[in-house]
Design a protein around this motif. Sequence first.
Motif, PDB file in Angstrom:
ATOM      1  N   MET A   1       0.878  -1.380   0.254  1.00 16.74           N
ATOM      2  CA  MET A   1       0.213   0.053  -0.061  1.00 16.74           C
ATOM      3  C   MET A   1       0.984   1.245  -0.019  1.00 16.74           C
ATOM      4  O   MET A   1       1.790   1.238   0.650  1.00 16.74           O
ATOM      5  CB  MET A   1      -0.819   0.044   1.164  1.00 16.74           C
ATOM      6  N   LYS A   2       0.565   2.341  -0.797  1.00 21.14           N
ATOM      7  CA  LYS A   2       1.336   3.666  -0.950  1.00 21.14           C
ATOM      8  C   LYS A   2       0.264   4.686  -0.566  1.00 21.14           C
ATOM      9  O   LYS A   2      -0.755   4.773  -1.258  1.00 21.14           O
ATOM     10  CB  LYS A   2       1.845   3.433  -2.288  1.00 21.14           C
ATOM     11  N   ILE A   3       0.686   5.643   0.334  1.00 19.10           N
ATOM     12  CA  ILE A   3       0.117   6.820   0.273  1.00 19.10           C
ATOM     13  C   ILE A   3       0.462   7.677  -1.045  1.00 19.10           C
ATOM     14  O   ILE A   3       1.698   7.911  -0.978  1.00 19.10           O
ATOM     15  CB  ILE A   3       0.495   7.282   1.536  1.00 19.10           C
ATOM     16  N   THR A   4      -0.658   7.964  -1.709  1.00 23.92           N
ATOM     17  CA  THR A   4      -0.388   8.792  -2.996  1.00 23.92           C
ATOM     18  C   THR A   4      -0.237  10.409  -2.897  1.00 23.92           C
ATOM     19  O   THR A   4       0.189  11.103  -4.094  1.00 23.92           O
ATOM     20  CB  THR A   4      -1.288   8.238  -4.349  1.00 23.92           C
ATOM     21  N   ASP A   5      -0.609  10.721  -1.831  1.00 22.05           N
ATOM     22  CA  ASP A   5      -0.634  12.368  -1.886  1.00 22.05           C
ATOM     23  C   ASP A   5      -0.617  12.828  -0.239  1.00 22.05           C
ATOM     24  O   ASP A   5      -0.620  11.846   0.662  1.00 22.05           O
ATOM     25  CB  ASP A   5      -2.137  12.740  -2.411  1.00 22.05           C
ATOM     26  N   GLU A   6      -0.409  13.893  -0.270  1.00 24.58           N
ATOM     27  CA  GLU A   6      -0.275  14.492   1.428  1.00 24.58           C
ATOM     28  C   GLU A   6      -1.746  14.402   1.927  1.00 24.58           C
ATOM     29  O   GLU A   6      -2.728  14.845   1.192  1.00 24.58           O
ATOM     30  CB  GLU A   6      -0.047  15.950   1.099  1.00 24.58           C
ATOM     31  N   PRO A   7      -1.914  13.696   2.894  1.00 26.98           N
ATOM     32  CA  PRO A   7      -2.996  13.662   3.618  1.00 26.98           C
ATOM     33  C   PRO A   7      -3.708  14.988   3.978  1.00 26.98           C
ATOM     34  O   PRO A   7      -3.207  15.999   4.084  1.00 26.98           O
ATOM     35  CB  PRO A   7      -2.741  12.808   5.083  1.00 26.98           C
ATOM     36  N   ARG A   8      -5.047  15.028   4.288  1.00 31.17           N
ATOM     37  CA  ARG A   8      -5.868  16.278   4.538  1.00 31.17           C
ATOM     38  C   ARG A   8      -6.323  15.952   5.850  1.00 31.17           C
ATOM     39  O   ARG A   8      -6.834  14.872   6.147  1.00 31.17           O
ATOM     40  CB  ARG A   8      -6.834  16.462   3.448  1.00 31.17           C
ATOM     41  N   PHE A   9      -6.392  17.132   6.549  1.00 30.13           N
ATOM     42  CA  PHE A   9      -6.696  16.940   8.024  1.00 30.13           C
ATOM     43  C   PHE A   9      -8.045  17.954   8.314  1.00 30.13           C
ATOM     44  O   PHE A   9      -8.032  19.146   7.622  1.00 30.13           O
ATOM     45  CB  PHE A   9      -5.505  17.326   8.930  1.00 30.13           C
ATOM     46  N   LEU A  10      -8.635  17.640   9.341  1.00 30.27           N
ATOM     47  CA  LEU A  10      -9.842  18.576   9.824  1.00 30.27           C
ATOM     48  C   LEU A  10      -9.878  18.505  11.503  1.00 30.27           C
ATOM     49  O   LEU A  10      -9.781  17.374  11.821  1.00 30.27           O
ATOM     50  CB  LEU A  10     -11.203  18.232   9.328  1.00 30.27           C
ATOM     51  N   THR A  11      -9.919  19.649  12.053  1.00 27.87           N
ATOM     52  CA  THR A  11      -9.856  19.571  13.595  1.00 27.87           C
ATOM     53  C   THR A  11     -11.101  20.353  13.874  1.00 27.87           C
ATOM     54  O   THR A  11     -11.411  21.350  13.371  1.00 27.87           O
ATOM     55  CB  THR A  11      -8.875  20.159  14.192  1.00 27.87           C
ATOM     56  N   ALA A  12     -11.849  20.063  15.130  1.00 28.87           N
ATOM     57  CA  ALA A  12     -12.833  20.823  15.755  1.00 28.87           C
ATOM     58  C   ALA A  12     -12.515  20.931  17.194  1.00 28.87           C
ATOM     59  O   ALA A  12     -12.075  20.017  17.771  1.00 28.87           O
ATOM     60  CB  ALA A  12     -14.177  20.353  15.413  1.00 28.87           C
ATOM     61  N   GLY A  13     -12.965  22.066  17.946  1.00 28.90           N
ATOM     62  CA  GLY A  13     -12.607  22.033  19.353  1.00 28.90           C
ATOM     63  C   GLY A  13     -13.511  23.081  20.010  1.00 28.90           C
ATOM     64  O   GLY A  13     -14.309  23.718  19.482  1.00 28.90           O
ATOM     65  N   ARG A  14     -13.176  23.335  21.356  1.00 28.71           N
ATOM     66  CA  ARG A  14     -13.799  24.382  22.081  1.00 28.71           C
ATOM     67  C   ARG A  14     -12.763  25.154  22.848  1.00 28.71           C
ATOM     68  O   ARG A  14     -11.779  24.645  23.085  1.00 28.71           O
ATOM     69  CB  ARG A  14     -14.914  23.787  22.978  1.00 28.71           C
ATOM     70  N   ARG A  15     -13.076  26.525  22.995  1.00 24.59           N
ATOM     71  CA  ARG A  15     -12.328  27.123  24.065  1.00 24.59           C
ATOM     72  C   ARG A  15     -12.328  26.531  25.391  1.00 24.59           C
ATOM     73  O   ARG A  15     -13.035  25.926  25.890  1.00 24.59           O
ATOM     74  CB  ARG A  15     -12.963  28.719  24.293  1.00 24.59           C
ATOM     75  N   ASP A  16     -10.958  26.644  26.072  1.00 28.04           N
ATOM     76  CA  ASP A  16     -10.678  26.375  27.415  1.00 28.04           C
ATOM     77  C   ASP A  16     -11.400  27.364  28.386  1.00 28.04           C
ATOM     78  O   ASP A  16     -10.800  28.469  28.223  1.00 28.04           O
ATOM     79  CB  ASP A  16      -9.250  26.130  27.498  1.00 28.04           C
ATOM     80  N   ALA A  17     -12.106  26.997  29.020  1.00 28.07           N
ATOM     81  CA  ALA A  17     -12.733  27.958  30.177  1.00 28.07           C
ATOM     82  C   ALA A  17     -11.765  28.492  30.779  1.00 28.07           C
ATOM     83  O   ALA A  17     -11.943  29.813  31.354  1.00 28.07           O
ATOM     84  CB  ALA A  17     -13.688  27.059  31.028  1.00 28.07           C
ATOM     85  N   ASP A  18     -10.644  27.976  31.300  1.00 30.45           N
ATOM     86  CA  ASP A  18      -9.547  28.575  32.285  1.00 30.45           C
ATOM     87  C   ASP A  18      -8.566  29.167  31.478  1.00 30.45           C
ATOM     88  O   ASP A  18      -7.874  29.888  32.087  1.00 30.45           O
ATOM     89  CB  ASP A  18      -8.956  27.516  33.012  1.00 30.45           C
TER      90      ASP A  18
END
Length: 95
Positions: A1-18
Amino acid sequence: MKITDEPRFLTAGRRDADDPDSLIVTRAALAAAFAIGVDAPARPHEILWGVYSVAVVGLDRGEQARSRVWFDLWTGLDAAEQQLVTRIGDVDPSL
């Protein structure tokens, strides 16, 4: 198996209350394009290609985090990247 391109990423989060300047990542997703050679008896060698995607939710909940994977044959990386937005929201963190 070969990775053929640069992977794509997505993140989600929330603000730290502190610490309002910090973000706590709660969800993350990855799409990686691949190609793999497949051999079967009495059949010609085939090259399968597509995108492997994974979405993880509940990253802020340790052992309670949940994930789901997709193995999309004959799908381009741009199309899979667009699906990450939906897929990162579709994983139920309560399962």
